[in-house]
Enzyme design. Structure first.
Site, PDB file in Angstrom:
ATOM      1  N   ARG A  18       0.821  -1.194   0.000  1.00 27.37           N
ATOM      2  CA  ARG A  18       0.000   0.000   0.000  1.00 27.37           C
ATOM      3  C   ARG A  18       0.872   1.268   0.000  1.00 27.37           C
ATOM      4  O   ARG A  18       1.706   1.443   0.900  1.00 27.37           O
ATOM      5  CB  ARG A  18      -0.800  -0.081   1.301  1.00 27.37           C
ATOM      6  CG  ARG A  18      -1.378   1.157   1.800  1.00 27.37           C
ATOM      7  CD  ARG A  18      -1.946   0.988   3.196  1.00 27.37           C
ATOM      8  NE  ARG A  18      -2.835   2.103   3.418  1.00 27.37           N
ATOM      9  CZ  ARG A  18      -3.205   2.512   4.600  1.00 27.37           C
ATOM     10  NH1 ARG A  18      -2.805   1.880   5.678  1.00 27.37           N
ATOM     11  NH2 ARG A  18      -4.007   3.537   4.706  1.00 27.37           N
ATOM     12  N   ASN A  74      -2.837   1.433  16.420  1.00 27.64           N
ATOM     13  CA  ASN A  74      -2.844   2.234  15.198  1.00 27.64           C
ATOM     14  C   ASN A  74      -4.239   2.048  14.609  1.00 27.64           C
ATOM     15  O   ASN A  74      -4.519   1.024  13.974  1.00 27.64           O
ATOM     16  CB  ASN A  74      -1.765   1.772  14.210  1.00 27.64           C
ATOM     17  CG  ASN A  74      -1.736   2.657  12.971  1.00 27.64           C
ATOM     18  OD1 ASN A  74      -2.692   3.396  12.700  1.00 27.64           O
ATOM     19  ND2 ASN A  74      -0.664   2.590  12.211  1.00 27.64           N
ATOM     20  N   HIS A  80      -9.587   9.213  12.649  1.00 24.78           N
ATOM     21  CA  HIS A  80     -10.088  10.551  12.330  1.00 24.78           C
ATOM     22  C   HIS A  80     -11.588  10.726  12.560  1.00 24.78           C
ATOM     23  O   HIS A  80     -12.070  11.853  12.538  1.00 24.78           O
ATOM     24  CB  HIS A  80      -9.705  10.893  10.886  1.00 24.78           C
ATOM     25  CG  HIS A  80      -8.267  10.538  10.577  1.00 24.78           C
ATOM     26  ND1 HIS A  80      -7.219  11.122  11.250  1.00 24.78           N
ATOM     27  CD2 HIS A  80      -7.707   9.637   9.717  1.00 24.78           C
ATOM     28  CE1 HIS A  80      -6.071  10.609  10.802  1.00 24.78           C
ATOM     29  NE2 HIS A  80      -6.348   9.702   9.877  1.00 24.78           N
ATOM     30  N   ASP A  87     -14.644   5.952  22.534  1.00 28.22           N
ATOM     31  CA  ASP A  87     -15.381   5.588  23.749  1.00 28.22           C
ATOM     32  C   ASP A  87     -14.835   4.298  24.351  1.00 28.22           C
ATOM     33  O   ASP A  87     -14.780   4.163  25.584  1.00 28.22           O
ATOM     34  CB  ASP A  87     -16.881   5.432  23.453  1.00 28.22           C
ATOM     35  CG  ASP A  87     -17.592   6.778  23.306  1.00 28.22           C
ATOM     36  OD1 ASP A  87     -16.972   7.818  23.599  1.00 28.22           O
ATOM     37  OD2 ASP A  87     -18.779   6.775  22.898  1.00 28.22           O
ATOM     38  N   SER A 102       2.946   6.980   9.377  1.00 25.36           N
ATOM     39  CA  SER A 102       3.240   8.186   8.595  1.00 25.36           C
ATOM     40  C   SER A 102       3.055   9.440   9.455  1.00 25.36           C
ATOM     41  O   SER A 102       2.422   9.386  10.516  1.00 25.36           O
ATOM     42  CB  SER A 102       2.318   8.247   7.377  1.00 25.36           C
ATOM     43  OG  SER A 102       0.972   8.448   7.794  1.00 25.36           O
ATOM     44  N   ARG A 111      -6.477  14.171   7.972  1.00 28.36           N
ATOM     45  CA  ARG A 111      -5.646  13.303   8.822  1.00 28.36           C
ATOM     46  C   ARG A 111      -5.037  14.066   9.994  1.00 28.36           C
ATOM     47  O   ARG A 111      -4.393  13.473  10.860  1.00 28.36           O
ATOM     48  CB  ARG A 111      -4.514  12.673   7.997  1.00 28.36           C
ATOM     49  CG  ARG A 111      -5.001  11.752   6.908  1.00 28.36           C
ATOM     50  CD  ARG A 111      -3.838  11.024   6.247  1.00 28.36           C
ATOM     51  NE  ARG A 111      -4.226  10.591   4.916  1.00 28.36           N
ATOM     52  CZ  ARG A 111      -4.859   9.454   4.638  1.00 28.36           C
ATOM     53  NH1 ARG A 111      -5.172   8.612   5.601  1.00 28.36           N
ATOM     54  NH2 ARG A 111      -5.179   9.139   3.389  1.00 28.36           N
TER      55      ARG A 111
HETATM   56  C1  DQA Z   1      -2.138   5.702   9.500  1.00 28.47           C
HETATM   57  C2  DQA Z   1      -2.567   7.121   9.108  1.00 28.47           C
HETATM   58  C3  DQA Z   1      -4.055   7.174   8.781  1.00 28.47           C
HETATM   59  O1  DQA Z   1      -4.415   8.485   8.379  1.00 28.47           O
HETATM   60  C4  DQA Z   1      -4.361   6.227   7.631  1.00 28.47           C
HETATM   61  O2  DQA Z   1      -5.738   6.224   7.371  1.00 28.47           O
HETATM   62  C5  DQA Z   1      -3.854   4.854   7.874  1.00 28.47           C
HETATM   63  C6  DQA Z   1      -2.514   4.686   8.446  1.00 28.47           C
HETATM   64  C7  DQA Z   1      -0.621   5.598   9.715  1.00 28.47           C
HETATM   65  O3  DQA Z   1      -0.202   4.637  10.350  1.00 28.47           O
HETATM   66  O4  DQA Z   1       0.140   6.443   9.250  1.00 28.47           O
HETATM   67  O5  DQA Z   1      -4.490   3.870   7.524  1.00 28.47           O
HETATM   68  O6  DQA Z   1      -2.783   5.362  10.720  1.00 28.47           O
END
Ligand code: DQA
Length: 141
Positions: A18, A74, A80, A87, A102, A111
């Site tokens: 990805r 994660n 978002h 909750d 990222s 984001r």
């Molecule tokens: C993410 C950042 C998110 O915005 C994105 O939707 C992901 C990966 C990251 O690990 O950088 O799926 O959580």
């Protein structure tokens, strides 16, 4: 021995394939191997979970209560907008660190905001797999 659960949310099973220019070329399996090595050094026990479904993530957060000493989460894009995951995090007393591979703040506007961060113990963004390592170190302290 401290027990930590590492929960990766939607699309993180696609790591390595990805958008490699954003997430790198290493896979989820590589991440798990990397974190397992760190856990051995820190003498803690790690368990890995990944799901593309919000309910699974909520269930695993609930199940950690009274059983795990920390959660590394994660939440992927759920970060978002998922008030349900927020909750769930607020409903448990287990320390939880939100991690992003990222640098979400250097990306699209949507984001920049995390609905999870206000109820998390801490947040680490933009450091790739090292973020998981640092989260583990922090939970061990
Ligand atoms: C993410 C950042 C998110 O915005 C994105 O939707 C992901 C990966 C990251 O690990 O950088 O799926 O959580």
């Amino acid at each position: 021995m401290k027990k930590i659960v590492i929960i990766n949310g939607p699309n993180l099973n696609r790591l390595g394939k990805r958008e490699p220019e954003i997430y790198g070329s290493e896979t989820l399996k590589d991440l798990e191997t990397y974190v397992t090595d760190v856990a051995t050094t820190l003498s803690c026990q790690v368990e890995f979970r990944q799901s593309n479904h919000e309910g699974d993530i909520i269930d695993w957060i609930h199940e950690a209560e009274g059983v795990k000493d920390g959660i590394i989460l994660n939440p992927g894009a759920f970060t978002h907008y998922s008030y349900a995951i927020r909750d769930a995090v607020a409903s448990v007393t287990v320390p939880l660190i939100e991690v992003h591979v990222s640098n979400v703040h250097a990306r699209e506007e949507f984001r920049h905001h995390s609905v999870i961060a206000p109820v998390a113990t801490g947040q680490i963004v933009g450091l790739g797999f090292t973020g998981y390592e640092l989260a583990l170190c922090a939970l061990m302290k």
